[in-house]
Design a protein around this motif. Sequence first.
Motif, PDB file in Angstrom:
ATOM      1  N   SER A 157      32.969  39.019  -0.581  1.00  0.00           N
ATOM      2  CA  SER A 157      34.018  38.382  -1.365  1.00  0.00           C
ATOM      3  C   SER A 157      33.437  37.345  -2.343  1.00  0.00           C
ATOM      4  CB  SER A 157      35.124  37.871  -0.447  1.00  0.00           C
ATOM      5  OG  SER A 157      35.051  36.517  -0.283  1.00  0.00           O
ATOM      6  N   LYS A 158      32.370  36.667  -1.965  1.00  0.00           N
ATOM      7  CA  LYS A 158      31.733  35.733  -2.915  1.00  0.00           C
ATOM      8  C   LYS A 158      31.115  36.485  -4.097  1.00  0.00           C
ATOM      9  CE  LYS A 158      30.485  31.849   0.049  1.00  0.00           C
ATOM     10  NZ  LYS A 158      31.379  30.781  -0.209  1.00  0.00           N
ATOM     11  N   LEU A 212      21.786  44.943  13.034  1.00  0.00           N
ATOM     12  CA  LEU A 212      22.380  43.857  13.834  1.00  0.00           C
ATOM     13  C   LEU A 212      23.790  44.220  14.281  1.00  0.00           C
ATOM     14  CD1 LEU A 212      21.436  40.761  11.604  1.00  0.00           C
ATOM     15  CD2 LEU A 212      20.125  41.747  13.504  1.00  0.00           C
ATOM     16  N   ILE A 213      24.353  45.255  13.685  1.00  0.00           N
ATOM     17  CA  ILE A 213      25.759  45.577  13.925  1.00  0.00           C
ATOM     18  C   ILE A 213      25.907  46.931  14.624  1.00  0.00           C
ATOM     19  CG2 ILE A 213      27.986  45.991  12.748  1.00  0.00           C
ATOM     20  CD1 ILE A 213      26.896  43.999  10.539  1.00  0.00           C
ATOM     21  N   GLU A 214      25.078  47.871  14.222  1.00  0.00           N
ATOM     22  CA  GLU A 214      25.014  49.216  14.815  1.00  0.00           C
ATOM     23  C   GLU A 214      26.328  49.978  14.787  1.00  0.00           C
ATOM     24  OE1 GLU A 214      23.173  47.867  18.497  1.00  0.00           O
ATOM     25  OE2 GLU A 214      21.412  49.101  17.998  1.00  0.00           O
ATOM     26  N   GLU A 215      27.151  49.680  13.801  1.00  0.00           N
ATOM     27  CA  GLU A 215      28.402  50.415  13.615  1.00  0.00           C
ATOM     28  C   GLU A 215      28.602  50.528  12.116  1.00  0.00           C
ATOM     29  OE1 GLU A 215      32.407  49.569  15.549  1.00  0.00           O
ATOM     30  OE2 GLU A 215      31.095  47.975  16.315  1.00  0.00           O
ATOM     31  N   THR A 216      28.892  51.712  11.630  1.00  0.00           N
ATOM     32  CA  THR A 216      29.042  51.838  10.177  1.00  0.00           C
ATOM     33  C   THR A 216      30.472  51.542   9.711  1.00  0.00           C
ATOM     34  OG1 THR A 216      29.357  54.180  10.496  1.00  0.00           O
ATOM     35  CG2 THR A 216      27.176  53.482   9.772  1.00  0.00           C
ATOM     36  N   LYS A 217      31.437  51.899  10.555  1.00  0.00           N
ATOM     37  CA  LYS A 217      32.844  51.834  10.149  1.00  0.00           C
ATOM     38  C   LYS A 217      33.261  50.470   9.556  1.00  0.00           C
ATOM     39  CE  LYS A 217      37.213  53.547  10.449  1.00  0.00           C
ATOM     40  NZ  LYS A 217      37.879  52.583   9.597  1.00  0.00           N
ATOM     41  N   PRO A 218      33.010  49.373  10.290  1.00  0.00           N
ATOM     42  CA  PRO A 218      33.471  48.083   9.731  1.00  0.00           C
ATOM     43  C   PRO A 218      32.810  47.752   8.387  1.00  0.00           C
ATOM     44  CG  PRO A 218      32.247  47.744  11.797  1.00  0.00           C
ATOM     45  CD  PRO A 218      32.401  49.214  11.624  1.00  0.00           C
ATOM     46  N   LEU A 219      31.548  48.147   8.243  1.00  0.00           N
ATOM     47  CA  LEU A 219      30.855  47.874   6.977  1.00  0.00           C
ATOM     48  C   LEU A 219      31.443  48.739   5.863  1.00  0.00           C
ATOM     49  CD1 LEU A 219      27.201  47.678   8.358  1.00  0.00           C
ATOM     50  CD2 LEU A 219      28.602  45.774   7.541  1.00  0.00           C
ATOM     51  N   GLU A 220      31.692  49.994   6.190  1.00  0.00           N
ATOM     52  CA  GLU A 220      32.290  50.902   5.188  1.00  0.00           C
ATOM     53  C   GLU A 220      33.670  50.411   4.762  1.00  0.00           C
ATOM     54  OE1 GLU A 220      30.059  54.954   6.710  1.00  0.00           O
ATOM     55  OE2 GLU A 220      32.226  54.727   7.062  1.00  0.00           O
ATOM     56  N   ASP A 221      34.425  49.927   5.724  1.00  0.00           N
ATOM     57  CA  ASP A 221      35.772  49.433   5.400  1.00  0.00           C
ATOM     58  C   ASP A 221      35.702  48.275   4.404  1.00  0.00           C
ATOM     59  OD1 ASP A 221      36.810  51.304   7.066  1.00  0.00           O
ATOM     60  OD2 ASP A 221      37.289  49.913   8.714  1.00  0.00           O
ATOM     61  N   ILE A 222      34.754  47.401   4.638  1.00  0.00           N
ATOM     62  CA  ILE A 222      34.617  46.242   3.731  1.00  0.00           C
ATOM     63  C   ILE A 222      34.226  46.711   2.323  1.00  0.00           C
ATOM     64  CG2 ILE A 222      33.286  44.122   3.285  1.00  0.00           C
ATOM     65  CD1 ILE A 222      33.124  43.822   6.404  1.00  0.00           C
ATOM     66  N   LEU A 223      33.320  47.688   2.277  1.00  0.00           N
ATOM     67  CA  LEU A 223      32.906  48.207   0.964  1.00  0.00           C
ATOM     68  C   LEU A 223      34.074  48.904   0.258  1.00  0.00           C
ATOM     69  CD1 LEU A 223      29.358  49.539   1.944  1.00  0.00           C
ATOM     70  CD2 LEU A 223      29.845  47.628   0.408  1.00  0.00           C
ATOM     71  N   GLN A 224      34.869  49.623   1.056  1.00  0.00           N
ATOM     72  CA  GLN A 224      36.062  50.273   0.514  1.00  0.00           C
ATOM     73  C   GLN A 224      37.007  49.246  -0.113  1.00  0.00           C
ATOM     74  OE1 GLN A 224      37.952  53.388   0.765  1.00  0.00           O
ATOM     75  NE2 GLN A 224      35.898  54.246   0.633  1.00  0.00           N
ATOM     76  N   GLU A 225      37.206  48.173   0.644  1.00  0.00           N
ATOM     77  CA  GLU A 225      38.138  47.137   0.173  1.00  0.00           C
ATOM     78  C   GLU A 225      37.671  46.493  -1.122  1.00  0.00           C
ATOM     79  OE1 GLU A 225      38.522  44.267   3.347  1.00  0.00           O
ATOM     80  OE2 GLU A 225      39.076  45.895   4.718  1.00  0.00           O
ATOM     81  N   PHE A 226      36.356  46.468  -1.324  1.00  0.00           N
ATOM     82  CA  PHE A 226      35.817  45.828  -2.530  1.00  0.00           C
ATOM     83  C   PHE A 226      36.494  46.389  -3.773  1.00  0.00           C
ATOM     84  CE2 PHE A 226      33.029  45.649  -6.187  1.00  0.00           C
ATOM     85  CZ  PHE A 226      32.458  44.390  -6.150  1.00  0.00           C
ATOM     86  N   SER A 227      36.584  47.717  -3.844  1.00  0.00           N
ATOM     87  CA  SER A 227      37.112  48.326  -5.067  1.00  0.00           C
ATOM     88  C   SER A 227      38.565  47.939  -5.312  1.00  0.00           C
ATOM     89  CB  SER A 227      36.989  49.843  -5.005  1.00  0.00           C
ATOM     90  OG  SER A 227      35.649  50.154  -4.781  1.00  0.00           O
ATOM     91  N   SER A 228      39.381  47.985  -4.242  1.00  0.00           N
ATOM     92  CA  SER A 228      40.784  47.632  -4.463  1.00  0.00           C
ATOM     93  C   SER A 228      40.933  46.144  -4.747  1.00  0.00           C
ATOM     94  CB  SER A 228      41.645  48.065  -3.275  1.00  0.00           C
ATOM     95  OG  SER A 228      41.117  47.527  -2.103  1.00  0.00           O
ATOM     96  N   GLN A 229      40.103  45.339  -4.069  1.00  0.00           N
ATOM     97  CA  GLN A 229      40.176  43.900  -4.336  1.00  0.00           C
ATOM     98  C   GLN A 229      39.706  43.581  -5.744  1.00  0.00           C
ATOM     99  OE1 GLN A 229      37.968  42.166  -1.172  1.00  0.00           O
ATOM    100  NE2 GLN A 229      39.693  42.212   0.239  1.00  0.00           N
ATOM    101  N   PHE A 230      38.701  44.326  -6.184  1.00  0.00           N
ATOM    102  CA  PHE A 230      38.214  44.073  -7.537  1.00  0.00           C
ATOM    103  C   PHE A 230      39.334  44.325  -8.541  1.00  0.00           C
ATOM    104  CE2 PHE A 230      36.523  44.970 -11.642  1.00  0.00           C
ATOM    105  CZ  PHE A 230      35.720  43.856 -11.834  1.00  0.00           C
TER     106      PHE A 230
END
Length: 520
Positions: A247-248, A328-346
């Motif tokens: 977000s920053k 450090l996280i070993e899960e892709t889903k939460p990271l992918e979700d955040i990246l997905q949100e980037f576009s709509s937030q942008f």
Amino acid sequence: MEFNFSNTFIEQLPSDDVLDNHRRQVFEATHSYVTPKVPTHPKLVHVSETMLNALGLTSKDAMSQEFLDVFSGKKIYPNTKPYAMAYAGHQFGNWAGQLGDGRAINLFEVINDQKRWVIQLKGAGETPYSRQGDGLAVLRSSIREYLCSEAMYHLGIPTTRALSLMLTGDDVLRDMLYDGNAAYEKGAVVTRVAPSFIRFGNFELFAARKDHKNLKILTDYTIRHFYPELGESSKETYIEFFRAVTSKTLEMVIHWQRVGFVHGVMNTDNMSILGLTIDYGPYGWLEGFDFGWTPNTTDAQNKRYRFGNQPNIALWNLMQLANALYPLIEETKPLEDILQEFSSQFEEQSIKMMRSKLGLINKENEDQNLMERLEECLLLTETDMTLFFRLLSQFKKGKSENALEIVSDSFYKPEELSETIKSQWQQWFKDYNQRLKNESLNDSERQIEMNKVNPKYVLRNYMAQLAIDAADNGDYSVLDELYSVLKKPYDEQPKFKKWFAKRPEWARHKVGCSMLSCSS
Ligand code: AMP
Ligand code: MG
């Protein structure tokens, strides 16, 4: 010159064991201790008073021999240990391996007014990370970094800062256009300041080497000091950390698009983990509005870092950061979700930003259409982005027929506007006028709001070049004047109105004004 030191970086993070500036690969360390190069004849060219004050220093300090010695690299401040940071990165989309502070040397970390600052010299000689470079910087690129980083700060855009600009008294060989015509230029050092200079690339270095132990140490350090609200380390905290960095970063790019700033080299090693604009190289300011424009000649073929692509590249870079944090996280889903949100937030943030540029307070569904059609108009003929939005604030409700006149100074060739172009503009102004009827602000209130987000003065490429040409001849008056005008970019400042003007024709194809290489 007294400081309140708090050297968290070197105290809490692993270092390379030897004090040695020689080029090498450095493992399992965030930094290497180095000694700045002693300049032959250091000379202070400029000091940023606002930065001086932020560090708790006075103008008397800035005039002292000690200031000259410490911020030129001549003397190491007692009991401090200068260091260069290790990082890696993706350059122009390709993995580049270990990079690091090749010509930046961090002097120390201070706290003033509860704010933490790292103070760094740029151009003070080779470090283990210098690769083929000499670790030096020339006056030309140092003036550009010095002026622009302070200008960005005064525009309200997250950025690293600059404290001082010094000449070293040494000559530096540069092939400015990469065409085989190398020449000597004046060497310089900029003292840069930021809460931290940690980049996406610092995380990528450890991840690429599968050094998960140090990846965690670095991430925990970053969260502890710069994202303390996220709390104790855990998988969830790391996910939230990635969300916060996303977000920053988004906020920073929205600011860039608002003022027409094109970074030019958005490699992952030039992406701050704090969402600060960092590493002012071949950056530029949009003059004619153009999504396809890039100032960087090194990128002229693919235009990867063109104005309109900055949001996509920010996302691409965030994806590299996500990959680096994955162990450090070993899960892709939460990271992918955040990246997905980037576009709509942008998209959402971008519309909000454009509304503010147009002086619209209410949200209406057709706004996006109005904005898209404005962009089409701006592209019909070369139109200066800064002038256009500033002049648009003089628009009077119910007077759309005069509008073209109000903004006509923003057209590079107003006399060549065809009837078709004029009528497309007139239609847009009519619709804008219609839209303004649903707003409660009167003309002057709207103007005040618009002038808070549409700067009157930006560091146009040719302005920086004029300051450089004069400074090369020992005349710092242009530099001084630009520094002053850019301190209040949203104010009218009638005495500086000559800088509220289109790029002059001579600058259209001049090196430094319309094209820049990475050579610095
Ligand atoms: P940049 O994209 O200009 O920020 O730099 C990319 C990498 O090259 C970083 O690791 C820099 O430290 C390094 N670099 C750039 N210029 C020099 C130089 N003159 N000497 C040593 N390293 C440099
Ligand atoms: Mg860099």
